[in-house]
Design a protein around this motif. Structure first.
Motif, PDB file in Angstrom:
ATOM      1  N   VAL A 112       0.865  -1.178   0.000  1.00 39.04           N
ATOM      2  CA  VAL A 112       0.000   0.000   0.000  1.00 39.04           C
ATOM      3  C   VAL A 112       0.902   1.228   0.000  1.00 39.04           C
ATOM      4  O   VAL A 112       1.769   1.364   0.872  1.00 39.04           O
ATOM      5  N   ILE A 113       0.695   2.108  -0.967  1.00 37.48           N
ATOM      6  CA  ILE A 113       1.480   3.323  -1.092  1.00 37.48           C
ATOM      7  C   ILE A 113       0.563   4.506  -0.796  1.00 37.48           C
ATOM      8  O   ILE A 113      -0.442   4.706  -1.480  1.00 37.48           O
ATOM      9  N   GLU A 114       0.934   5.266   0.232  1.00 35.48           N
ATOM     10  CA  GLU A 114       0.124   6.422   0.615  1.00 35.48           C
ATOM     11  C   GLU A 114       0.921   7.687   0.389  1.00 35.48           C
ATOM     12  O   GLU A 114       2.085   7.765   0.759  1.00 35.48           O
ATOM     13  N   ARG A 115       0.273   8.654  -0.223  1.00 43.13           N
ATOM     14  CA  ARG A 115       0.917   9.946  -0.416  1.00 43.13           C
ATOM     15  C   ARG A 115       0.186  10.983   0.421  1.00 43.13           C
ATOM     16  O   ARG A 115      -0.982  10.814   0.754  1.00 43.13           O
ATOM     17  N   PRO A 116       0.872  12.075   0.764  1.00 39.60           N
ATOM     18  CA  PRO A 116       0.223  13.110   1.561  1.00 39.60           C
ATOM     19  C   PRO A 116      -0.982  13.694   0.822  1.00 39.60           C
ATOM     20  O   PRO A 116      -0.936  13.866  -0.398  1.00 39.60           O
ATOM     21  N   THR A 117      -2.037  13.940   1.556  1.00 37.57           N
ATOM     22  CA  THR A 117      -3.232  14.563   0.964  1.00 37.57           C
ATOM     23  C   THR A 117      -3.775  15.607   1.934  1.00 37.57           C
ATOM     24  O   THR A 117      -3.421  15.618   3.105  1.00 37.57           O
ATOM     25  N   GLY A 118      -4.627  16.457   1.432  1.00 41.01           N
ATOM     26  CA  GLY A 118      -5.302  17.438   2.287  1.00 41.01           C
ATOM     27  C   GLY A 118      -4.358  18.488   2.829  1.00 41.01           C
ATOM     28  O   GLY A 118      -3.360  18.843   2.223  1.00 41.01           O
ATOM     29  N   GLY A 119      -4.655  18.951   4.037  1.00 38.44           N
ATOM     30  CA  GLY A 119      -3.920  20.043   4.657  1.00 38.44           C
ATOM     31  C   GLY A 119      -2.464  19.752   4.905  1.00 38.44           C
ATOM     32  O   GLY A 119      -1.659  20.652   5.004  1.00 38.44           O
ATOM     33  N   GLY A 120      -2.096  18.470   4.996  1.00 36.29           N
ATOM     34  CA  GLY A 120      -0.708  18.118   5.246  1.00 36.29           C
ATOM     35  C   GLY A 120       0.140  18.065   4.001  1.00 36.29           C
ATOM     36  O   GLY A 120       1.348  17.988   4.060  1.00 36.29           O
ATOM     37  N   ALA A 121      -0.488  18.111   2.830  1.00 33.81           N
ATOM     38  CA  ALA A 121       0.250  18.015   1.577  1.00 33.81           C
ATOM     39  C   ALA A 121       0.740  19.390   1.162  1.00 33.81           C
ATOM     40  O   ALA A 121       0.051  20.383   1.308  1.00 33.81           O
ATOM     41  N   SER A 122       1.940  19.447   0.629  1.00 33.56           N
ATOM     42  CA  SER A 122       2.439  20.726   0.146  1.00 33.56           C
ATOM     43  C   SER A 122       1.961  20.948  -1.279  1.00 33.56           C
ATOM     44  O   SER A 122       1.726  20.010  -2.018  1.00 33.56           O
ATOM     45  N   ALA A 123       1.794  22.192  -1.643  1.00 32.69           N
ATOM     46  CA  ALA A 123       1.305  22.541  -2.970  1.00 32.69           C
ATOM     47  C   ALA A 123       2.435  23.157  -3.775  1.00 32.69           C
ATOM     48  O   ALA A 123       3.351  23.754  -3.221  1.00 32.69           O
ATOM     49  N   PRO A 124       2.371  23.026  -5.126  1.00 30.71           N
ATOM     50  CA  PRO A 124       3.407  23.647  -5.938  1.00 30.71           C
ATOM     51  C   PRO A 124       3.354  25.168  -5.800  1.00 30.71           C
ATOM     52  O   PRO A 124       2.357  25.726  -5.361  1.00 30.71           O
ATOM     53  N   ASP A 125       4.444  25.841  -6.209  1.00 31.05           N
ATOM     54  CA  ASP A 125       4.513  27.302  -6.115  1.00 31.05           C
ATOM     55  C   ASP A 125       3.282  27.929  -6.756  1.00 31.05           C
ATOM     56  O   ASP A 125       2.878  27.558  -7.858  1.00 31.05           O
ATOM     57  N   GLY A 126       2.670  28.885  -6.037  1.00 32.87           N
ATOM     58  CA  GLY A 126       1.533  29.606  -6.593  1.00 32.87           C
ATOM     59  C   GLY A 126       0.206  28.909  -6.407  1.00 32.87           C
ATOM     60  O   GLY A 126      -0.815  29.413  -6.836  1.00 32.87           O
ATOM     61  N   ALA A 127       0.173  27.734  -5.801  1.00 31.64           N
ATOM     62  CA  ALA A 127      -1.085  27.014  -5.619  1.00 31.64           C
ATOM     63  C   ALA A 127      -1.370  26.896  -4.134  1.00 31.64           C
ATOM     64  O   ALA A 127      -0.466  26.825  -3.318  1.00 31.64           O
ATOM     65  N   SER A 128      -2.624  26.888  -3.798  1.00 29.03           N
ATOM     66  CA  SER A 128      -2.993  26.652  -2.402  1.00 29.03           C
ATOM     67  C   SER A 128      -3.279  25.176  -2.224  1.00 29.03           C
ATOM     68  O   SER A 128      -3.435  24.434  -3.200  1.00 29.03           O
ATOM     69  N   ASP A 129      -3.357  24.734  -0.969  1.00 35.31           N
ATOM     70  CA  ASP A 129      -3.661  23.331  -0.701  1.00 35.31           C
ATOM     71  C   ASP A 129      -4.983  22.918  -1.322  1.00 35.31           C
ATOM     72  O   ASP A 129      -5.189  21.764  -1.651  1.00 35.31           O
ATOM     73  N   ALA A 130      -5.899  23.858  -1.469  1.00 43.21           N
ATOM     74  CA  ALA A 130      -7.221  23.532  -2.006  1.00 43.21           C
ATOM     75  C   ALA A 130      -7.219  23.463  -3.526  1.00 43.21           C
ATOM     76  O   ALA A 130      -8.166  22.961  -4.123  1.00 43.21           O
ATOM     77  N   ASP A 131      -6.183  24.009  -4.175  1.00 41.36           N
ATOM     78  CA  ASP A 131      -6.137  23.962  -5.641  1.00 41.36           C
ATOM     79  C   ASP A 131      -6.006  22.530  -6.124  1.00 41.36           C
ATOM     80  O   ASP A 131      -5.354  21.701  -5.506  1.00 41.36           O
ATOM     81  N   GLU A 132      -6.620  22.251  -7.227  1.00 42.11           N
ATOM     82  CA  GLU A 132      -6.547  20.924  -7.838  1.00 42.11           C
ATOM     83  C   GLU A 132      -5.269  20.841  -8.678  1.00 42.11           C
ATOM     84  O   GLU A 132      -4.948  21.776  -9.415  1.00 42.11           O
ATOM     85  N   ILE A 133      -4.523  19.758  -8.551  1.00 42.14           N
ATOM     86  CA  ILE A 133      -3.347  19.534  -9.381  1.00 42.14           C
ATOM     87  C   ILE A 133      -3.765  18.570 -10.472  1.00 42.14           C
ATOM     88  O   ILE A 133      -4.038  17.402 -10.223  1.00 42.14           O
ATOM     89  N   ASP A 134      -3.890  19.073 -11.719  1.00 42.45           N
ATOM     90  CA  ASP A 134      -4.391  18.265 -12.820  1.00 42.45           C
ATOM     91  C   ASP A 134      -3.354  17.304 -13.371  1.00 42.45           C
ATOM     92  O   ASP A 134      -3.683  16.227 -13.811  1.00 42.45           O
ATOM     93  N   ASP A 135      -2.098  17.694 -13.384  1.00 41.95           N
ATOM     94  CA  ASP A 135      -1.036  16.872 -13.949  1.00 41.95           C
ATOM     95  C   ASP A 135      -0.174  16.332 -12.811  1.00 41.95           C
ATOM     96  O   ASP A 135       0.460  17.109 -12.096  1.00 41.95           O
ATOM     97  N   PRO A 136      -0.145  14.985 -12.626  1.00 42.30           N
ATOM     98  CA  PRO A 136       0.672  14.434 -11.551  1.00 42.30           C
ATOM     99  C   PRO A 136       2.137  14.843 -11.629  1.00 42.30           C
ATOM    100  O   PRO A 136       2.822  14.912 -10.615  1.00 42.30           O
ATOM    101  N   ASP A 137       2.629  15.153 -12.833  1.00 38.39           N
ATOM    102  CA  ASP A 137       4.020  15.592 -12.965  1.00 38.39           C
ATOM    103  C   ASP A 137       4.238  16.964 -12.333  1.00 38.39           C
ATOM    104  O   ASP A 137       5.366  17.337 -12.031  1.00 38.39           O
TER     105      ASP A 137
END
Length: 178
Positions: free
Chosen positions: A124-149
């Motif tokens: 089982v591989i778990e990645r950070p999600t929600g408030g604990g996950a960091s967002a790319p520059d210029g995005a908030s935690d609530a922003d959707e990341i469309d491209d996994p890259d």
């Protein structure tokens, strides 16, 4: 099922190395059940596993073809299955995967694999999600990341557990830590 072993995988390169370490434990007839959300690292893990096994051809996600068999010289082939769109174990069985003669990796196969084989290794591989996950520059935690890259590189928590006598001893998992 044996007690699960947990470890933290730092980045995609470490996930590939972990796949290579697991490959060293595998032989014909072994089944690895991979679980984790989209972008967790299931295919990255399988790419490292396939490279360590010396399979021919690139290991890519079999999402659209459902299953891809990668031959290798002098050993059991790697069958890589994406069971996401399969409704039940009968549909997995209909793919005619040679479970006895191959090393089989099944993504999204929980609830299916156990109807076809008696022993398997669950990862089982778990990645950070929600408030604990960091967002790319210029995005908030609530922003959707469309491209996994575009997603930030973050550590994954991996839990390895075995079902059946074949996987009763998972002591080797701790040797896989980075």
């Amino acid at each position: 099922m044996s007690g699960g072993k947990r470890l933290v995988i730092a980045d995609p390169e470490a996930m590939e190395r972990f796949g290579a370490r697991v490959a060293a434990e595998l032989r014909a007839g072994d089944v690895v059940l991979l679980m984790g959300e989209l972008g967790a690292g299931k295919t990255t893990f399988t790419r490292g596993l396939g490279a360590a096994l010396g399979v021919r051809g690139a290991v890519t996600s079999p999402t659209f073809v459902l299953a891809r068999t990668h031959p290798r010289e002098g050993g059991a082939p790697l069958a890589h299955v994406d069971a996401y769109r399969l409704a039940d174990a009968a549909e997995l069985d209909d793919l005619d995967i040679d479970f006895a003669g191959s090393i089989v990796v099944v993504e999204w196969g929980a609830g299916l694999v156990e109807h076809l084989v008696d022993e398997w290794l669950s990862i089982v591989i778990e990645r950070p999600t929600g408030g604990g996950a960091s967002a790319p520059d210029g995005a908030s935690d609530a922003d959707e990341i469309d491209d996994p890259d575009d997603a930030p590189v973050e550590p994954r928590t991996v839990t390895v557990a075995g079902t059946g006598a074949r996987w009763a001893d998972l002591g080797w998992v701790h040797a896989a830590r980075d």
